[in-house]
Design a protein around this motif. Structure first.
Motif, PDB file in Angstrom:
ATOM      1  N   TRP A  94       0.816  -1.212   0.000  1.00 25.78           N
ATOM      2  CA  TRP A  94       0.000   0.000   0.000  1.00 25.78           C
ATOM      3  C   TRP A  94       0.851   1.265   0.000  1.00 25.78           C
ATOM      4  O   TRP A  94       0.424   2.297  -0.505  1.00 25.78           O
ATOM      5  CB  TRP A  94      -0.968  -0.021   1.177  1.00 25.78           C
ATOM      6  CG  TRP A  94      -2.281  -0.656   0.809  1.00 25.78           C
ATOM      7  CD1 TRP A  94      -2.993  -0.445  -0.340  1.00 25.78           C
ATOM      8  CD2 TRP A  94      -3.033  -1.610   1.561  1.00 25.78           C
ATOM      9  NE1 TRP A  94      -4.149  -1.201  -0.338  1.00 25.78           N
ATOM     10  CE2 TRP A  94      -4.198  -1.928   0.818  1.00 25.78           C
ATOM     11  CE3 TRP A  94      -2.842  -2.219   2.798  1.00 25.78           C
ATOM     12  CZ2 TRP A  94      -5.160  -2.806   1.270  1.00 25.78           C
ATOM     13  CZ3 TRP A  94      -3.812  -3.102   3.250  1.00 25.78           C
ATOM     14  CH2 TRP A  94      -4.949  -3.401   2.498  1.00 25.78           C
ATOM     15  N   LEU A 131       1.545   1.832  -3.644  1.00 25.58           N
ATOM     16  CA  LEU A 131       0.354   2.372  -4.305  1.00 25.58           C
ATOM     17  C   LEU A 131       0.086   3.809  -3.862  1.00 25.58           C
ATOM     18  O   LEU A 131      -0.355   4.641  -4.667  1.00 25.58           O
ATOM     19  CB  LEU A 131      -0.851   1.484  -3.989  1.00 25.58           C
ATOM     20  CG  LEU A 131      -0.807   0.069  -4.574  1.00 25.58           C
ATOM     21  CD1 LEU A 131      -2.010  -0.742  -4.110  1.00 25.58           C
ATOM     22  CD2 LEU A 131      -0.762   0.105  -6.101  1.00 25.58           C
ATOM     23  N   SER A 185      -0.180   7.088  -6.140  1.00 22.44           N
ATOM     24  CA  SER A 185      -1.349   7.955  -6.056  1.00 22.44           C
ATOM     25  C   SER A 185      -0.937   9.396  -5.795  1.00 22.44           C
ATOM     26  O   SER A 185      -1.488  10.337  -6.381  1.00 22.44           O
ATOM     27  CB  SER A 185      -2.272   7.457  -4.939  1.00 22.44           C
ATOM     28  OG  SER A 185      -3.491   8.164  -4.924  1.00 22.44           O
ATOM     29  N   ILE A 227      -5.725   5.585  -4.655  1.00 18.27           N
ATOM     30  CA  ILE A 227      -5.415   4.290  -5.280  1.00 18.27           C
ATOM     31  C   ILE A 227      -5.359   3.172  -4.242  1.00 18.27           C
ATOM     32  O   ILE A 227      -5.899   2.076  -4.487  1.00 18.27           O
ATOM     33  CB  ILE A 227      -4.113   4.388  -6.094  1.00 18.27           C
ATOM     34  CG1 ILE A 227      -4.314   5.327  -7.289  1.00 18.27           C
ATOM     35  CG2 ILE A 227      -3.661   3.010  -6.569  1.00 18.27           C
ATOM     36  CD1 ILE A 227      -3.075   5.530  -8.144  1.00 18.27           C
ATOM     37  N   ALA A 264      -8.938   2.238  -3.475  1.00 18.33           N
ATOM     38  CA  ALA A 264      -9.545   1.506  -4.590  1.00 18.33           C
ATOM     39  C   ALA A 264      -9.099   0.044  -4.582  1.00 18.33           C
ATOM     40  O   ALA A 264      -9.908  -0.864  -4.812  1.00 18.33           O
ATOM     41  CB  ALA A 264      -9.172   2.170  -5.916  1.00 18.33           C
ATOM     42  N   SER A 265      -7.829  -0.191  -4.297  1.00 18.71           N
ATOM     43  CA  SER A 265      -7.343  -1.574  -4.249  1.00 18.71           C
ATOM     44  C   SER A 265      -7.949  -2.324  -3.072  1.00 18.71           C
ATOM     45  O   SER A 265      -8.243  -3.519  -3.174  1.00 18.71           O
ATOM     46  CB  SER A 265      -5.812  -1.593  -4.147  1.00 18.71           C
ATOM     47  OG  SER A 265      -5.375  -1.117  -2.886  1.00 18.71           O
TER      48      SER A 265
END
Length: 207
Positions: A126, A129, A133, A145, A148-149
Protein backbone atom coordinates in the motif's frame (compact mmCIF):
# COMPACT_ATOMS: atom_id res chain seq x y z
CA UNK A 1 24.12 15.78 8.25
CA UNK A 2 24.52 15.37 12.02
CA UNK A 3 21.96 14.24 14.55
CA UNK A 4 20.67 17.74 15.24
CA UNK A 5 20.15 18.42 11.55
CA UNK A 6 18.34 15.12 11.14
CA UNK A 7 16.00 15.96 14.01
CA UNK A 8 15.23 19.31 12.41
CA UNK A 9 14.58 17.60 9.11
CA UNK A 10 12.29 15.07 10.78
CA UNK A 11 10.39 17.82 12.59
CA UNK A 12 9.84 19.70 9.33
CA UNK A 13 8.69 16.50 7.63
CA UNK A 14 6.19 15.31 10.24
CA UNK A 15 8.35 12.50 11.57
CA UNK A 16 6.83 12.61 15.05
CA UNK A 17 3.17 12.59 13.99
CA UNK A 18 3.80 9.84 11.43
CA UNK A 19 5.50 7.60 14.00
CA UNK A 20 2.78 8.30 16.56
CA UNK A 21 -0.02 7.60 14.08
CA UNK A 22 1.46 4.39 12.72
CA UNK A 23 2.26 3.17 16.24
CA UNK A 24 -1.37 3.74 17.22
CA UNK A 25 -2.50 1.78 14.16
CA UNK A 26 -0.19 -1.12 15.02
CA UNK A 27 -1.46 -1.24 18.60
CA UNK A 28 -5.05 -0.98 17.41
CA UNK A 29 -4.46 -3.97 15.15
CA UNK A 30 -2.80 -5.97 17.92
CA UNK A 31 -5.64 -5.42 20.39
CA UNK A 32 -8.72 -5.15 18.18
CA UNK A 33 -7.61 -6.45 14.78
CA UNK A 34 -9.71 -9.59 15.05
CA UNK A 35 -12.94 -7.59 15.00
CA UNK A 36 -14.83 -8.06 11.75
CA UNK A 37 -16.13 -5.05 9.82
CA UNK A 38 -19.62 -5.65 8.45
CA UNK A 39 -19.84 -4.49 4.85
CA UNK A 40 -22.64 -5.05 2.32
CA UNK A 41 -21.96 -7.82 -0.15
CA UNK A 42 -22.40 -7.05 -3.84
CA UNK A 43 -25.27 -9.04 -5.32
CA UNK A 44 -26.03 -10.91 -2.12
CA UNK A 45 -29.55 -9.67 -1.49
CA UNK A 46 -28.68 -7.44 1.43
CA UNK A 47 -26.32 -9.85 3.14
CA UNK A 48 -23.13 -8.56 4.69
CA UNK A 49 -19.59 -9.77 4.53
CA UNK A 50 -17.21 -9.63 7.48
CA UNK A 51 -13.70 -8.30 6.92
CA UNK A 52 -11.09 -8.61 9.69
CA UNK A 53 -10.20 -5.15 10.93
CA UNK A 54 -6.44 -5.81 10.80
CA UNK A 55 -6.50 -6.66 7.10
CA UNK A 56 -7.15 -3.05 6.14
CA UNK A 57 -5.23 -1.18 8.86
CA UNK A 58 -1.85 -1.33 7.04
CA UNK A 59 -3.40 0.94 4.40
CA UNK A 60 -3.60 3.73 6.98
CA UNK A 61 0.04 3.25 7.97
CA UNK A 62 1.11 3.46 4.33
CA UNK A 63 -0.85 6.66 3.70
CA UNK A 64 0.57 8.19 6.89
CA UNK A 65 4.08 7.49 5.59
CA UNK A 66 3.42 9.52 2.45
CA UNK A 67 2.74 12.54 4.67
CA UNK A 68 6.51 12.88 5.02
CA UNK A 69 6.59 14.06 1.40
CA UNK A 70 4.33 16.98 2.23
CA UNK A 71 4.75 19.79 4.71
CA UNK A 72 6.59 23.07 5.09
CA UNK A 73 9.59 22.00 3.00
CA UNK A 74 7.87 19.99 0.27
CA UNK A 75 8.32 22.64 -2.44
CA UNK A 76 11.96 23.11 -1.45
CA UNK A 77 12.54 19.35 -1.57
CA UNK A 78 11.10 19.12 -5.07
CA UNK A 79 13.57 21.63 -6.51
CA UNK A 80 16.52 20.47 -4.42
CA UNK A 81 19.63 18.98 -5.96
CA UNK A 82 21.02 15.46 -5.60
CA UNK A 83 22.18 15.85 -1.99
CA UNK A 84 18.74 16.91 -0.82
CA UNK A 85 17.11 13.95 -2.54
CA UNK A 86 19.59 11.56 -0.96
CA UNK A 87 18.72 12.97 2.44
CA UNK A 88 15.01 12.63 1.75
CA UNK A 89 15.45 9.05 0.54
CA UNK A 90 17.49 8.14 3.60
CA UNK A 91 14.97 9.76 5.92
CA UNK A 92 11.93 8.11 4.29
CA UNK A 93 13.67 4.73 4.23
CA UNK A 94 14.62 4.96 7.91
CA UNK A 95 11.10 6.02 8.87
CA UNK A 96 9.55 3.19 6.85
CA UNK A 97 11.86 0.63 8.45
CA UNK A 98 10.95 1.92 11.92
CA UNK A 99 7.24 1.67 11.14
CA UNK A 100 7.62 -1.84 9.71
CA UNK A 101 9.70 -2.99 12.68
CA UNK A 102 7.20 -1.73 15.24
CA UNK A 103 4.23 -3.06 13.28
CA UNK A 104 5.88 -6.45 12.91
CA UNK A 105 6.68 -6.59 16.61
CA UNK A 106 3.17 -5.81 17.80
CA UNK A 107 1.53 -8.24 15.35
CA UNK A 108 4.06 -10.96 16.15
CA UNK A 109 3.38 -10.59 19.87
CA UNK A 110 -0.38 -10.64 19.30
CA UNK A 111 -0.68 -13.44 16.72
CA UNK A 112 2.77 -14.73 15.82
CA UNK A 113 5.59 -13.95 13.36
CA UNK A 114 3.51 -14.93 10.35
CA UNK A 115 0.88 -12.28 11.07
CA UNK A 116 3.63 -9.71 11.53
CA UNK A 117 5.11 -10.54 8.14
CA UNK A 118 1.70 -10.28 6.44
CA UNK A 119 1.09 -6.88 8.08
CA UNK A 120 4.47 -5.56 6.92
CA UNK A 121 3.89 -6.90 3.41
CA UNK A 122 0.57 -5.07 3.25
CA UNK A 123 2.21 -1.85 4.45
CA UNK A 124 4.84 -2.08 1.71
CA UNK A 125 2.31 -2.80 -1.04
CA UNK A 126 0.00 0.00 0.00
CA UNK A 127 2.95 2.34 0.44
CA UNK A 128 3.93 1.73 -3.18
CA UNK A 129 0.35 2.37 -4.30
CA UNK A 130 0.13 5.47 -2.10
CA UNK A 131 3.33 6.88 -3.62
CA UNK A 132 1.90 6.29 -7.10
CA UNK A 133 -1.35 7.95 -6.06
CA UNK A 134 0.54 10.92 -4.61
CA UNK A 135 2.50 11.40 -7.81
CA UNK A 136 -0.41 10.92 -10.20
CA UNK A 137 -3.24 12.58 -8.27
CA UNK A 138 -1.53 14.95 -5.86
CA UNK A 139 -0.40 14.85 -2.25
CA UNK A 140 -3.90 15.23 -0.85
CA UNK A 141 -5.10 12.14 -2.74
CA UNK A 142 -2.40 9.70 -1.65
CA UNK A 143 -5.16 7.50 -0.25
CA UNK A 144 -7.17 7.18 -3.49
CA UNK A 145 -5.41 4.29 -5.28
CA UNK A 146 -4.80 2.32 -2.04
CA UNK A 147 -8.48 2.65 -1.12
CA UNK A 148 -9.54 1.51 -4.59
CA UNK A 149 -7.34 -1.57 -4.25
CA UNK A 150 -8.78 -2.28 -0.79
CA UNK A 151 -12.30 -2.21 -2.16
CA UNK A 152 -11.30 -4.72 -4.84
CA UNK A 153 -9.80 -7.00 -2.19
CA UNK A 154 -12.94 -6.81 -0.07
CA UNK A 155 -15.57 -7.36 -2.73
CA UNK A 156 -13.67 -9.35 -5.34
CA UNK A 157 -11.25 -11.49 -3.32
CA UNK A 158 -9.01 -13.90 -5.18
CA UNK A 159 -6.80 -16.25 -3.22
CA UNK A 160 -3.84 -15.79 -5.57
CA UNK A 161 -3.57 -12.01 -5.24
CA UNK A 162 -5.19 -11.03 -1.91
CA UNK A 163 -2.02 -9.97 -0.09
CA UNK A 164 -3.95 -9.31 3.14
CA UNK A 165 -4.99 -12.96 3.44
CA UNK A 166 -2.23 -14.90 1.68
CA UNK A 167 0.23 -16.74 3.96
CA UNK A 168 3.53 -15.03 4.84
CA UNK A 169 5.33 -17.37 2.44
CA UNK A 170 3.18 -16.29 -0.52
CA UNK A 171 5.74 -15.80 -3.29
CA UNK A 172 3.47 -13.81 -5.59
CA UNK A 173 2.46 -11.34 -2.90
CA UNK A 174 6.09 -10.58 -1.99
CA UNK A 175 7.01 -10.16 -5.64
CA UNK A 176 4.06 -7.83 -6.07
CA UNK A 177 5.21 -5.86 -3.03
CA UNK A 178 8.69 -5.46 -4.51
CA UNK A 179 7.38 -4.35 -7.92
CA UNK A 180 4.76 -1.91 -6.60
CA UNK A 181 7.12 -0.37 -4.03
CA UNK A 182 9.86 0.04 -6.66
CA UNK A 183 7.38 1.71 -9.01
CA UNK A 184 6.23 4.07 -6.27
CA UNK A 185 9.79 5.04 -5.35
CA UNK A 186 10.73 5.52 -9.01
CA UNK A 187 7.81 7.86 -9.72
CA UNK A 188 8.54 9.84 -6.55
CA UNK A 189 12.13 10.27 -7.75
CA UNK A 190 10.92 12.05 -10.90
CA UNK A 191 11.26 15.58 -9.58
CA UNK A 192 11.46 18.87 -11.54
CA UNK A 193 15.20 18.96 -10.88
CA UNK A 194 15.76 15.50 -12.36
CA UNK A 195 13.42 16.20 -15.26
CA UNK A 196 15.37 19.33 -16.18
CA UNK A 197 18.67 17.46 -15.88
CA UNK A 198 17.49 14.66 -18.18
CA UNK A 199 16.08 17.15 -20.68
CA UNK A 200 19.38 19.05 -20.76
CA UNK A 201 21.30 15.83 -21.38
CA UNK A 202 19.03 14.90 -24.25
CA UNK A 203 19.50 18.34 -25.80
CA UNK A 204 23.30 18.14 -25.51
CA UNK A 205 23.33 14.61 -26.90
CA UNK A 206 25.82 11.83 -26.17
CA UNK A 207 28.79 14.00 -27.04
Amino acid sequence: MNGTDLLRYARAHRGGPVLAGTAAIALLSAFFGGTHIALPSIGSGGLTTGVPFRNELPLLSAVFLTATLDGAMSAHDEIGAATMHRVRLTYCTALTLMVCAFSYGTEALALGPGAGAVFVRSVLIWLGLALLSTKLLGQQLGWAIPLASALLLIWYPQTWWDWTANPPTGYFSWMFAAVVLAAGIATTAITPWRSRTLSARRVRGPG
